[in-house]
Design an enzyme around this catalytic site. Structure first.
Site, short mmCIF file in Angstrom:
data_model
loop_
_atom_site.label_atom_id
_atom_site.label_comp_id
_atom_site.label_asym_id
_atom_site.label_seq_id
_atom_site.Cartn_x
_atom_site.Cartn_y
_atom_site.Cartn_z
N LEU A 76 26.13 21.60 2.09
CA LEU A 76 27.50 21.19 2.35
C LEU A 76 28.28 21.01 1.04
CD1 LEU A 76 26.91 18.48 5.10
CD2 LEU A 76 27.95 20.73 5.44
N SER A 77 29.59 21.07 1.15
CA SER A 77 30.45 20.73 0.02
C SER A 77 30.15 19.29 -0.37
CB SER A 77 31.92 20.88 0.43
OG SER A 77 32.77 20.54 -0.62
N LYS B 15 25.39 21.08 -5.23
CA LYS B 15 25.02 22.45 -5.63
C LYS B 15 25.51 22.81 -7.02
CE LYS B 15 27.16 24.27 -2.17
NZ LYS B 15 27.69 23.02 -1.64
N SER C 43 27.40 29.05 1.94
CA SER C 43 26.70 30.02 2.80
C SER C 43 26.19 29.35 4.08
CB SER C 43 25.60 30.75 2.04
OG SER C 43 24.86 29.93 1.19
#
Length: 180
Positions: free
Chosen positions: A13-14, A18, A86
């Site tokens: 998730l945002s 990441k 993604s």
């Protein structure tokens, strides 16, 4: 560490972490003499993928283009670390098929939605909850948590150095037989 022709694909998730993990991993690999770079979803959407919306078809095209670029980089001795939501299994499978299964390392950056919302420096979750941003993953667009990941990082409990150490340990173990 042998990272020849590997694509490291971070999904989550945002706000899961990441980009932070990818940036630190690039720094660490570079210090080890490995050519690496971060292909960040937000940055790609400002250039290569600027003409794409957030529809399912355009998200799939975003993943396809990113996977093609990552494959080209890996083919030329650069380790791309992709940080891209993604959101569906089909999209991640597409990326894996483009890169090739034996060169694709899927990293699930797992954080609860509530924590991602707390970390939301761009206020995107707030805007999505107010209806100002639509098709936002985790709010009004689905995120299918992967079940075929190579590494799961629990960023609610693991700091960035622990996460990057887990990735490096996996790469060292899984790719120790690849020729340099």
């Amino acid at each position: 560490m042998n990272t020849n022709a590997i694509v490291i694909w971070l999904t989550g998730l945002s706000g899961a972490g990441k980009t932070t993990i990818a940036q630190e991993l690039v720094r660490q690999l570079s210090r080890q003499g490995v050519k690496a770079c971060n292909l960040d979803g937000d940055q790609l959407r400002k250039g290569l993928n600027a003409n794409l919306s957030y529809s399912e078809a355009d998200r799939t095209e975003n993943v396809r283009r990113t996977a093609e670029v990552a494959k080209l980089m890996a083919d030329n001795g650069i380790v791309p670390i992709v940080s891209l939501i993604s959101p569906t299994q089909a999209m991640r499978s597409l990326a894996r098929s483009i890169v090739s299964d034996h060169r694709f390392v899927l990293v699930y950056v797992n954080a609860p939605l509530a924590l991602c919302e707390q970390r939301d420096v761009k206020q995107l979750y707030k805007k999505a909850r107010l209806g100002l941003v639509t098709q936002f993953t985790g709010i009004d667009a689905a995120y299918e948590a992967p079940h075929d990941y190579d590494i799961e990082l629990l960023t609610a409990y693991q700091d960035v150095l622990t996460c990057t150490a887990s990735i490096q340990q996996y790469i060292t173990h899984a790719y120790s037989t690849i020729d340099q």
